[in-house]
Enzyme design. Structure first.
Site, short mmCIF file in Angstrom:
data_model
loop_
_atom_site.label_atom_id
_atom_site.label_comp_id
_atom_site.label_asym_id
_atom_site.label_seq_id
_atom_site.Cartn_x
_atom_site.Cartn_y
_atom_site.Cartn_z
N GLY A 203 0.81 -1.22 0.00
CA GLY A 203 0.00 0.00 0.00
C GLY A 203 0.84 1.26 0.00
O GLY A 203 2.01 1.22 -0.34
N HIS B 225 3.75 1.49 -8.29
CA HIS B 225 2.78 0.39 -8.12
C HIS B 225 1.80 0.36 -9.30
O HIS B 225 1.48 -0.71 -9.83
CB HIS B 225 1.97 0.58 -6.84
CG HIS B 225 2.77 0.53 -5.57
ND1 HIS B 225 2.93 1.63 -4.76
CD2 HIS B 225 3.46 -0.48 -4.98
CE1 HIS B 225 3.67 1.28 -3.70
NE2 HIS B 225 4.01 0.02 -3.81
P1 AMP Z 1 5.95 -2.36 -1.82
O1 AMP Z 1 4.57 -1.80 -1.65
O2 AMP Z 1 7.04 -1.37 -1.52
O3 AMP Z 1 6.13 -3.69 -1.15
O4 AMP Z 1 6.12 -2.63 -3.37
C1 AMP Z 1 5.21 -3.43 -4.07
C2 AMP Z 1 5.73 -3.69 -5.45
O5 AMP Z 1 5.90 -2.45 -6.13
C3 AMP Z 1 7.11 -4.38 -5.44
O6 AMP Z 1 7.15 -5.34 -6.47
C4 AMP Z 1 8.04 -3.23 -5.73
O7 AMP Z 1 9.24 -3.63 -6.34
C5 AMP Z 1 7.21 -2.39 -6.67
N1 AMP Z 1 7.70 -1.02 -6.70
C6 AMP Z 1 7.95 -0.23 -5.62
N2 AMP Z 1 8.46 0.95 -6.03
C7 AMP Z 1 8.54 0.90 -7.39
C8 AMP Z 1 8.99 1.80 -8.39
N3 AMP Z 1 9.48 3.00 -8.09
N4 AMP Z 1 8.91 1.41 -9.67
C9 AMP Z 1 8.43 0.17 -9.99
N5 AMP Z 1 7.98 -0.72 -9.10
C10 AMP Z 1 8.04 -0.37 -7.81
#
Ligand code: AMP
Length: 276
Positions: free
Chosen positions: A29, A35
């Site tokens: 989230g 995301h």
């Molecule tokens: P998180 O909510 O931080 O656990 O991230 C969820 C997903 O979004 C994971 O697969 C992350 O690698 C991806 N994600 C987070 N930040 C970015 C970004 N800046 N660009 C691309 N994907 C992202």
């Protein structure tokens, strides 16, 4: 968008949906355009896209970090609606874990390198929750960001070891126009931190631009010196390694990645860039 909070609701919903390709985007989230880029990529490849929002307690090694993790659920729902996501799975902790459940999967040294060294136990917690979420959602494809490069490798290893019937897709890092990698943690940055945090993407770009001109130890040293001389930034690691193994570059290396972790003020940030 349908919003489910229990495993049962997900199972019921998918009972009659045979033959459809299900895409899954697990998140914690505090959604941003990084995301959303995963949701969009999933929509291109799948009939139905499930996003999960679950702040997974077992992957936090710092209880304060877990406590202050941002949870703007109303804004997240609005962003997912806007993106045309089909299903949000937003379970409470009790729906995912019984008390004191044990989990361990041996993935060798991959768990202990880089992030693993600074966040002991983190990747066991990540595997534990992703394994559970995969078993609940049963996706055909699951989409993860290159932003968490090592996490992608860890999950790939788990999928391989457990023979899980899911294909993983790595999606590119989304950045702000000034180069800062988008992250849910960026909301914690003060204006001062945020300005100085730009040194991380600058150092990574510097390595990419100078690759072939200087050798790897030189490039690594220059990048570390650059970051260490930036006010307010506490470097944890800057490594230029084999993109398939995260170990030192060798004659068998096919791709090279530079990865960095640092604190900007109190906020821990990670970033990386494919060099070759
Ligand atoms: P998180 O909510 O931080 O656990 O991230 C969820 C997903 O979004 C994971 O697969 C992350 O690698 C991806 N994600 C987070 N930040 C970015 C970004 N800046 N660009 C691309 N994907 C992202």
């Amino acid at each position: 968008m349908k919003i489910f909070t229990t495993r049962h609701q997900i199972a019921q919903y998918f009972t009659h949906k045979t033959g459809k390709t299900i895409g899954f985007v697990p998140t914690m989230g505090a959604l941003h355009n990084g995301h959303i880029s995963l949701i969009k990529r999933a929509q291109q490849a799948c009939n139905e896209v499930v996003c999960s929002i679950f702040v997974n307690p077992t992957q936090f090694n710092d209880p304060k970090d877990l406590e202050k993790y941002p949870r703007p659920i109303a804004a997240d729902i609005a962003m997912l609606e806007q993106a045309g996501c089909d299903i949000l799975f937003n379970p409470p902790v009790s729906e995912i874990y019984d008390n004191n459940e044990k989990w361990h999967l041996n993935i060798g040294n991959l768990e202990h390198l880089l992030e693993g060294e600074f966040r002991p136990g983190h990747y066991q917690g990540v595997m534990q929750v992703v394994n559970k979420l995969f078993n609940i959602v049963k996706p055909d494809l699951a989409f993860f960001g290159q932003k968490d490069y090592q996490q992608f490798m860890v999950i790939s290893k788990m999928v391989e070891l457990l023979n899980m019937p899911v294909k993983l897709v790595m999606c590119p890092i989304q950045r702000e126009t000034d180069g800062l990698a988008m992250s849910s943690r960026n909301v914690h940055l003060t204006a001062y931190d945020r300005q100085h945090a730009l040194i991380l993407s600058k150092a990574l770009s510097g390595v990419k631009d100078s690759f072939g001109i200087a050798d790897i130890p030189q490039l690594q040293l220059q990048a570390k010196q650059l970051i260490n001389s930036e006010p307010g930034i506490g470097l944890e690691y800057f490594e230029i390694v084999d993109g398939d193994t995260l170990t030192p570059v060798s004659s068998n290396t096919k791709s090279i990645v530079a990865l960095v972790a640092a604190r900007a003020g109190k906020t821990r940030l990670i970033d990386n860039m494919l060099i070759v």
